[in-house]
Design an enzyme around this catalytic site. Sequence first.
Site, PDB file in Angstrom:
ATOM      1  N   GLY A 113      31.351  -7.256  37.698  1.00 54.17           N
ATOM      2  CA  GLY A 113      30.634  -6.371  38.621  1.00 54.17           C
ATOM      3  C   GLY A 113      31.140  -4.942  38.671  1.00 54.17           C
ATOM      4  N   ASN A 132      29.746  -2.450  37.188  1.00 59.24           N
ATOM      5  CA  ASN A 132      28.546  -1.618  37.409  1.00 59.24           C
ATOM      6  C   ASN A 132      28.081  -1.719  38.856  1.00 59.24           C
ATOM      7  OD1 ASN A 132      27.402  -0.231  34.860  1.00 59.24           O
ATOM      8  ND2 ASN A 132      28.108  -2.223  34.149  1.00 59.24           N
ATOM      9  N   ARG A 149      14.816 -23.345  32.832  1.00 65.20           N
ATOM     10  CA  ARG A 149      14.787 -21.905  33.128  1.00 65.20           C
ATOM     11  C   ARG A 149      13.752 -21.606  34.208  1.00 65.20           C
ATOM     12  NH1 ARG A 149      17.292 -18.412  30.100  1.00 65.20           N
ATOM     13  NH2 ARG A 149      17.402 -19.475  28.122  1.00 65.20           N
ATOM     14  N   ASN A 172      17.469  -2.747  33.839  1.00 64.80           N
ATOM     15  CA  ASN A 172      18.590  -3.423  33.182  1.00 64.80           C
ATOM     16  C   ASN A 172      19.446  -2.398  32.458  1.00 64.80           C
ATOM     17  OD1 ASN A 172      20.151  -5.646  32.207  1.00 64.80           O
ATOM     18  ND2 ASN A 172      19.114  -5.477  30.226  1.00 64.80           N
ATOM     19  N   HIS A 196      22.054  -2.039  29.191  1.00 60.15           N
ATOM     20  CA  HIS A 196      22.392  -2.757  27.953  1.00 60.15           C
ATOM     21  C   HIS A 196      23.354  -1.894  27.129  1.00 60.15           C
ATOM     22  CE1 HIS A 196      21.963  -5.552  24.653  1.00 60.15           C
ATOM     23  NE2 HIS A 196      21.865  -4.502  23.861  1.00 60.15           N
ATOM     24  N   SER A 254      22.150   1.989  27.204  1.00 61.31           N
ATOM     25  CA  SER A 254      20.751   2.293  27.545  1.00 61.31           C
ATOM     26  C   SER A 254      20.414   1.650  28.884  1.00 61.31           C
ATOM     27  CB  SER A 254      19.793   1.704  26.500  1.00 61.31           C
ATOM     28  OG  SER A 254      20.096   2.152  25.205  1.00 61.31           O
ATOM     29  N   ASP A 257      15.585  -7.059  26.240  1.00 57.57           N
ATOM     30  CA  ASP A 257      16.197  -5.751  25.952  1.00 57.57           C
ATOM     31  C   ASP A 257      15.192  -4.804  25.281  1.00 57.57           C
ATOM     32  OD1 ASP A 257      18.658  -6.718  26.942  1.00 57.57           O
ATOM     33  OD2 ASP A 257      19.270  -7.423  24.953  1.00 57.57           O
ATOM     34  N   GLU A 316      28.494   3.704  31.400  1.00 58.67           N
ATOM     35  CA  GLU A 316      27.598   2.862  32.214  1.00 58.67           C
ATOM     36  C   GLU A 316      27.751   3.224  33.688  1.00 58.67           C
ATOM     37  OE1 GLU A 316      28.215  -1.277  31.444  1.00 58.67           O
ATOM     38  OE2 GLU A 316      27.738  -1.100  29.334  1.00 58.67           O
TER      39      GLU A 316
HETATM   40  C1  GRF Z   1      28.046  -4.328  31.003  1.00 61.90           C
HETATM   41  O1  GRF Z   1      28.735  -3.922  29.885  1.00 61.90           O
HETATM   42  C2  GRF Z   1      26.565  -4.268  30.766  1.00 61.90           C
HETATM   43  O2  GRF Z   1      26.191  -3.314  29.836  1.00 61.90           O
HETATM   44  C3  GRF Z   1      26.258  -5.637  30.234  1.00 61.90           C
HETATM   45  O3  GRF Z   1      27.132  -6.488  30.911  1.00 61.90           O
HETATM   46  C4  GRF Z   1      28.290  -5.785  31.309  1.00 61.90           C
HETATM   47  C5  GRF Z   1      28.499  -6.030  32.774  1.00 61.90           C
HETATM   48  O4  GRF Z   1      29.757  -5.608  33.224  1.00 61.90           O
HETATM   49  N1  GRF Z   1      24.856  -5.928  30.422  1.00 61.90           N
HETATM   50  P1  GRF Z   1      30.093  -5.580  34.760  1.00 61.90           P
HETATM   51  O5  GRF Z   1      29.911  -6.992  35.310  1.00 61.90           O
HETATM   52  O6  GRF Z   1      29.195  -4.586  35.423  1.00 61.90           O
HETATM   53  O7  GRF Z   1      31.528  -5.179  34.822  1.00 61.90           O
END
Ligand code: GRF
Length: 220
Positions: free
Chosen positions: A19, A21, A72, A114, A116, A143, A152, A181
């Site tokens: 987490g 991000n 799913r 999202n 990526h 991205s 994606d 990011e």
């Molecule tokens: C990030 O690198 C993101 O690009 C990918 O998963 C990772 C998540 O990292 N989709 P975090 O959980 O936010 O540290």
Amino acid sequence: MKADSAPRPTILVLASGSGTNLQALIDASRQRDFPGEIIAVGCNKPGAFALERAAQANIKTFVVNHKNFGSREEFDGALMAEILRLNPDLIVLAGFMRILTGDFVRAFRGRMLNIHPSLLPAYTGLNTHQRVLDAGDTTHGVSIHFVTEELDGGPVIAQAEVAVTKDDTAEALAGRVQQLEHLLYPIVVRWFCEGRIQLAADGVLFDGEALSHPMRLSDS
Ligand code: GRF
């Protein structure tokens, strides 16, 4: 009603892992002028550190454990029920490691983002950093895109680039990409909450104009 008391768009973040991000978004949302409010964090993994980060920020959390579902479709149905109850304006996937069904994606079309770790359309899927090194690429990056049914593959809103160095490792590259990011996601979420970006039939609108190429960090 005074302009500064107008309700801010509500944001629900979905995460599966550490987490970082999410943390960048929480930190950004604490700024007084941030135009959105994170109302909940959902996770498919009990014990993920993302849940701890949310709890520390007094943000409501919920877990829908994918292991409790036979398909799913059933998992997505349960996740969708939680989300519909909270009715957010925006869903932010921040390291959410589940492939979502078409029904789920269609239900939130135009209001799900999202992040990526590659310069899409290059390197969809997993292990992007190692694949970039194996290919001998000299640039890599991140991205942020609207989520569509193509994995994606939704229209890209913004990108940020890093140079790949001669002695790079996947870990070192991942670290530098993640720093970008954490800068880029709050910027794009801010744009969404300000009503500046929209998903159109064939791409992204930015301030009402078709985006001919993704925004760059330097454009923000
Ligand atoms: C990030 O690198 C993101 O690009 C990918 O998963 C990772 C998540 O990292 N989709 P975090 O959980 O936010 O540290």
